[in-house]
Design a protein around this motif. Structure first.
Motif, mmCIF file in Angstrom:
data_model
loop_
_atom_site.group_PDB
_atom_site.id
_atom_site.type_symbol
_atom_site.label_atom_id
_atom_site.label_comp_id
_atom_site.label_asym_id
_atom_site.label_seq_id
_atom_site.Cartn_x
_atom_site.Cartn_y
_atom_site.Cartn_z
ATOM 1 N N VAL A 109 5.118 -1.536 -2.671
ATOM 2 C CA VAL A 109 5.233 -2.029 -4.177
ATOM 3 C C VAL A 109 3.562 -1.097 -5.401
ATOM 4 C CG1 VAL A 109 4.107 -4.119 -4.530
ATOM 5 C CG2 VAL A 109 5.991 -3.894 -5.720
ATOM 6 N N TYR A 110 3.298 -0.227 -4.254
ATOM 7 C CA TYR A 110 1.954 0.830 -4.883
ATOM 8 C C TYR A 110 2.085 0.932 -5.782
ATOM 9 C CZ TYR A 110 -3.306 2.257 -4.744
ATOM 10 O OH TYR A 110 -3.700 2.219 -4.796
ATOM 11 N N HIS A 111 2.884 2.051 -6.257
ATOM 12 C CA HIS A 111 3.157 2.711 -7.462
ATOM 13 C C HIS A 111 2.957 1.490 -8.784
ATOM 14 C CE1 HIS A 111 6.922 1.878 -6.231
ATOM 15 N NE2 HIS A 111 7.753 2.676 -7.877
ATOM 16 N N ALA A 112 3.812 0.371 -8.455
ATOM 17 C CA ALA A 112 4.159 -0.477 -9.381
ATOM 18 C C ALA A 112 2.509 -1.309 -9.811
ATOM 19 C CB ALA A 112 5.056 -1.215 -9.637
ATOM 20 N N SER B 4 12.204 4.834 -13.491
ATOM 21 C CA SER B 4 12.548 5.514 -12.266
ATOM 22 C C SER B 4 11.602 6.404 -11.936
ATOM 23 C CB SER B 4 13.537 6.840 -12.726
ATOM 24 O OG SER B 4 13.124 7.282 -14.158
ATOM 25 N N ALA B 5 9.942 5.848 -12.738
ATOM 26 C CA ALA B 5 9.498 6.354 -11.931
ATOM 27 C C ALA B 5 9.381 5.724 -10.351
ATOM 28 C CB ALA B 5 7.359 6.270 -12.053
ATOM 29 N N VAL B 6 9.265 6.529 -8.523
ATOM 30 C CA VAL B 6 8.756 6.083 -7.901
ATOM 31 C C VAL B 6 7.630 6.710 -6.659
ATOM 32 C CG1 VAL B 6 11.154 5.848 -7.187
ATOM 33 C CG2 VAL B 6 9.699 8.386 -6.779
ATOM 34 N N ALA B 7 7.068 6.576 -7.779
ATOM 35 C CA ALA B 7 5.213 7.574 -6.889
ATOM 36 C C ALA B 7 4.296 7.172 -7.906
ATOM 37 C CB ALA B 7 5.271 9.892 -6.988
ATOM 38 N N ILE B 8 3.300 6.774 -7.134
ATOM 39 C CA ILE B 8 2.195 6.982 -8.085
ATOM 40 C C ILE B 8 1.488 7.722 -8.833
ATOM 41 C CG2 ILE B 8 -0.861 6.275 -7.187
ATOM 42 C CD1 ILE B 8 0.498 5.911 -4.379
ATOM 43 N N ASN B 9 1.425 7.106 -9.911
ATOM 44 C CA ASN B 9 0.473 8.020 -11.315
ATOM 45 C C ASN B 9 -0.410 7.332 -11.690
ATOM 46 O OD1 ASN B 9 0.157 9.214 -13.652
ATOM 47 N ND2 ASN B 9 2.752 8.912 -14.124
ATOM 48 N N THR C 202 0.562 -0.990 -0.121
ATOM 49 C CA THR C 202 0.236 0.241 -0.110
ATOM 50 C C THR C 202 1.150 1.342 -0.050
ATOM 51 O OG1 THR C 202 0.038 -0.165 2.416
ATOM 52 C CG2 THR C 202 -2.116 -0.745 1.030
ATOM 53 N N VAL C 203 1.944 1.122 -0.132
ATOM 54 C CA VAL C 203 2.826 2.922 -0.357
ATOM 55 C C VAL C 203 3.754 2.281 -1.274
ATOM 56 C CG1 VAL C 203 2.760 3.083 2.538
ATOM 57 C CG2 VAL C 203 4.728 1.613 1.049
ATOM 58 N N SER C 204 4.056 3.582 -1.420
ATOM 59 C CA SER C 204 4.680 3.914 -3.053
ATOM 60 C C SER C 204 6.491 3.736 -2.770
ATOM 61 C CB SER C 204 4.381 4.679 -3.613
ATOM 62 O OG SER C 204 5.111 6.150 -3.368
ATOM 63 N N MET C 205 7.693 4.249 -3.440
ATOM 64 C CA MET C 205 9.112 4.308 -3.023
ATOM 65 C C MET C 205 9.097 5.606 -2.859
ATOM 66 S SD MET C 205 10.358 1.604 -2.489
ATOM 67 C CE MET C 205 12.058 1.874 -3.332
ATOM 68 N N ASN C 206 8.198 6.809 -2.721
ATOM 69 C CA ASN C 206 8.281 8.323 -2.756
ATOM 70 C C ASN C 206 9.040 8.398 -1.889
ATOM 71 O OD1 ASN C 206 8.511 10.243 -4.327
ATOM 72 N ND2 ASN C 206 6.152 10.924 -4.049
ATOM 73 N N GLY C 207 9.945 9.656 -2.370
ATOM 74 C CA GLY C 207 10.962 10.141 -0.690
ATOM 75 C C GLY C 207 11.829 8.347 -0.066
ATOM 76 N N VAL C 208 11.756 7.332 -0.959
ATOM 77 C CA VAL C 208 12.785 6.584 -0.607
ATOM 78 C C VAL C 208 14.087 6.201 -0.803
ATOM 79 C CG1 VAL C 208 12.217 3.653 0.400
ATOM 80 C CG2 VAL C 208 10.724 5.024 0.605
ATOM 81 N N THR C 209 15.371 6.139 0.026
ATOM 82 C CA THR C 209 15.961 5.464 -0.359
ATOM 83 C C THR C 209 16.870 4.492 -0.898
ATOM 84 O OG1 THR C 209 17.489 5.757 0.796
ATOM 85 C CG2 THR C 209 17.440 8.048 0.429
ATOM 86 N N PRO C 210 17.003 3.649 -1.847
ATOM 87 C CA PRO C 210 16.919 2.489 -2.017
ATOM 88 C C PRO C 210 17.632 1.391 -1.282
ATOM 89 C CG PRO C 210 18.122 3.616 -3.749
ATOM 90 C CD PRO C 210 17.877 4.888 -2.817
ATOM 91 N N THR C 211 18.117 1.965 0.227
ATOM 92 C CA THR C 211 18.903 1.232 1.144
ATOM 93 C C THR C 211 17.823 1.662 2.493
ATOM 94 O OG1 THR C 211 20.339 2.909 1.271
ATOM 95 C CG2 THR C 211 20.803 0.791 0.286
ATOM 96 N N MET C 212 16.717 2.470 1.885
ATOM 97 C CA MET C 212 15.778 2.907 3.468
ATOM 98 C C MET C 212 15.285 1.180 3.894
ATOM 99 S SD MET C 212 14.873 6.379 3.544
ATOM 100 C CE MET C 212 12.724 6.130 4.161
#
Ligand SMILES: Nc1ncnc2c1ncn2[C@@H]1O[C@H](COP(=O)(O)OP(=O)(O)O)[C@@H](O)[C@H]1O
Ligand SMILES: [Mg+2]
Lengths: 364, 259
Positions: free
Chosen positions: A141-144, A298-303, A126-136
């Motif tokens: 996977v919501y945006h995907a 490279s999209a990380v946000a919900i679109n 239910t969350v995206s990768m928006n504002g998440v650094t790769p190793t955090m």
């Protein structure tokens, strides 16, 4: 158990079926013989391998299967007949092949499930990768999922009508040159590598929207190029299966051809058509290469907007996570892979329900 | 309702192959006309040319004239769909629509043509047609069950009910009993005897007793030779054909001394 094995080894040395009186019951091994023999062989080989200290599952499986096949064939040739021996041999071979075919499948599903559950939870979905650094240790996977649903859905929306109508044309209306030409091009399209479909759309988008334009719609069009021929092929097969007698029955009632197609042919074939369409969707839902080219990676946000900006999808998400290479990235990739498999399974489940609901009924 | 069919000089071709040559006959209304003859002599082809069903086959065409009362069914602006509404057809193998219930099969002619039927109107048509096809008693309690679940003979009567539900003037039947057992065959024959009060009926049959039992007129078709087109040899009162036919060929066929 050991006695059984011994008995049949005796059979092995004294080859050739002994002449015996023929009644209905002579010359047939009891029903429990084959399973009992298999269990016996398994215990003996397992024990031997343990005793030698070289036990491993593949080795155990190979020895058991080979020994069993040889023994059951020889025993059957000795006690039953040549025909039954062949039957038992082929049965054993067929089951073995089936087992071999299942090994990669089960192992794949098992691996994905085992690795995927580590990270697959409500948060991840239910969350995206928006504002998440790769190793955090965060992000999901919501945006995907959104991207996969939007892109595949749009691709299906484009491909199903085109593909279905082409199939109807080919079976019901097409004649001569045009029909042959369409059949030929559909065949050619079936063989287009997916990356080429991606490149084609990149070029197309360059012409219409300028260089470097990536968006979901481009991805959907690329997937349509791959999907249309599959839809045409499977729908064509299914429509062809509808007996001509039903068409004639309809014509004989004074029903025009187009209504016959819409109301007799399609409903009769609907179960097969649904399955075919689902297979086509399953075929493109895992496509990666054309989407990287057309919808970006490279999209990380919900679109949700197919026409504006890059769009992530599950396969591309898996790809880009694996490329990053940290442990957490692998976890995300596996969880996304599991998500994708679950989505495909859900699709097939729905397709099953649909075809069961619509399939011609023969109940009394 | 029942109409007369007048055929004159009819030839039927499949591409270059001439399947039926120069047939002329009059098919009387309110009577049963049987077509007999050996396999491949063009009985089905001729029958299908009577309601333009042959056009389903690519490159099939006809020459000649077929009049339904005073209308030429091959006149240039006649729609084959309209012809088939007037001239219904029952096929060799029962072919109820597998996706439809018994009820829907009967009103298929209206439903498939997008005609709106009121509930009572539809109920009336179903009951009347199933009565007409001698099937009502057997299926009245399971009208919503699939038509494909009936026995072969019942399915064939369902197909007849479906055909008469659209109230055609003529019913063409192409070997309607050849896939059925003797009891079902008898049921269909009884039905034909009843239907002829209201319809013009043409029936193709391989069974000479059947032709003798059900028909008023009999037409005998034969091939001039292999690869040659089929022709109408003789047509007359059924009685006459089976007792003292004019042609030697007919007599040979009737008595089983063939070829
Ligand atoms: N769709 C078709 N295309 C080409 N030839 C056909 C077709 N249907 C029938 N024929 C040919 O027409 C001839 C007459 O066939 P048919 O009318 O079915 O005979 P019958 O019903 O008397 O047994 C046969 O030689 C058959 O091969
Ligand atoms: Mg025939």
């Amino acid at each position: 158990m050991t006695t059984t094995t011994k008995k049949s080894s005796t059979g092995a040395s004294g080859d050739g079926p002994a002449p015996m009186q023929r009644t209905l019951l002579t010359g047939s091994l009891p029903r429990y013989f084959a399973p009992a023999l298999l269990a016996g062989v398994a215990i003996v080989t397992g024990g031997l391998l343990f005793a030698l200290g070289t036990f491993s599952i593949p080795l155990f499986a190979v020895f058991t299967v080979v020994t069993y096949t040889v023994l059951v064939t020889l025993a059957s040739a000795r006690i039953e007949s040549g025909r039954k021996a062949k039957d038992r041999l082929v049965t054993a071979v067929v089951y073995t092949c089936f087992g071999l075919a299942m090994v990669p499948l089960i192992s794949l599903l098992w691996t994905v499930a085992r690795m995927g559950v580590v990270r697959l939870d409500g948060y991840f979905l239910t969350v995206s990768m928006n504002g998440v650094t790769p190793t955090m240790d965060a992000g999901g996977v919501y945006h995907a999922i959104v991207g996969t649903i939007a892109i595949t859905g749009f691709a299906a929306l484009v491909s199903i009508p085109i593909g279905l109508m082409t199939a109807i044309y080919l079976v019901e209306y097409g004649r001569g040159r045009l029909k042959n030409a369409i059949t030929f091009f559909v065949d050619v399209m079936t063989g287009i590598p997916s990356i080429v479909a991606g490149l084609f759309v990149v070029a197309l988008w360059m012409v219409f929207f300028g260089p470097g334009t990536t968006n979901g719609a481009a991805g959907a069009v690329a997937l349509s190029v791959l999907m249309i021929p599959v839809v045409v092929r499977s729908c064509e097969e299914m429509i062809r299966l509808v007996p001509n007698e039903l068409r004639e029955a309809s014509y004989a009632l004074g029903v025009p051809k187009w209504l016959t197609v819409v109301k007799v042919v399609l409903p009769t074939a609907i179960a097969g058509i649904t399955t075919g369409i689902m297979l086509a969707i399953a075929r493109v839902i895992g496509e990666t290469a054309p989407l990287i080219l057309t919808a970006g990676s490279s999209a990380v946000a919900i679109n949700w907007n197919l026409f504006d900006g890059q769009m992530m999808s599950l396969p591309v998400f898996i790809y880009s996570q694996v490329r990053m290479g940290d442990a957490i990235n692998y976890e995300r990739a596996w969880a996304a892979a599991l998500t994708l498999i679950l989505i495909v399974m859900l699709l097939f489940f729905v397709a099953r329900l649909v075809s069961r609901f619509f399939a011609p009924k023969f109940g009394r | 309702m029942a109409k007369r069919i007048d055929v004159s000089g009819l030839h039927v071709y499949y591409g270059d192959f001439k399947a039926v040559e120069d047939v002329s006959m009059t098919i009387e209304p309110r009577a049963v006309t049987a077509f007999i003859g050996s396999s491949g002599c063009g009985k089905s082809t001729f029958l299908r040319a009577l309601n333009r069903m042959h056009e389903v086959a690519p490159n099939a065409r006809v020459e000649g004239k077929v009049m339904l009362d005073d209308q030429d069914i091959y006149a240039p602006d006649v729609d084959p769909v309209a012809v088939r509404r007037e001239i219904g057809m029952v096929f060799q193998r029962p072919n109820p629509f597998p996706t439809m219930s018994i009820y829907d099969n009967v009103i298929a002619g209206a439903k498939l043509n997008n005609q709106r039927l009121g509930r009572t109107e539809a109920d009336d048509i179903v009951e009347r047609s199933l009565h007409g096809a001698n099937l009502w008693e057997e299926v009245k309690d399971r009208l919503s069950k699939p038509g494909a679940g009936l026995s072969g003979g019942q399915q064939q009567r369902l197909c007849i009910a479906r055909a008469i539900a659209v109230e055609p003037a003529v019913l063409l039947m192409d070997e309607p009993c050849s896939a059925l057992d003797p009891i079902s065959t008898l049921a269909i024959e009884d039905l034909i005897a009843k239907l002829k009060e209201n319809y013009t009926i043409c029936i193709v049959t391989h069974n000479m007793q059947q032709a003798a039992r059900v028909s008023d007129q009999t037409a005998f078709f034969n091939l001039a030779g292999t690869g040659k087109p089929g022709r109408l040899i003789e047509m007359d009162e059924t009685n006459k054909i089976f007792t003292k036919p004019d042609k030697k060929e007919t007599e040979n066929y009737i008595t089983g001394r063939f070829g």
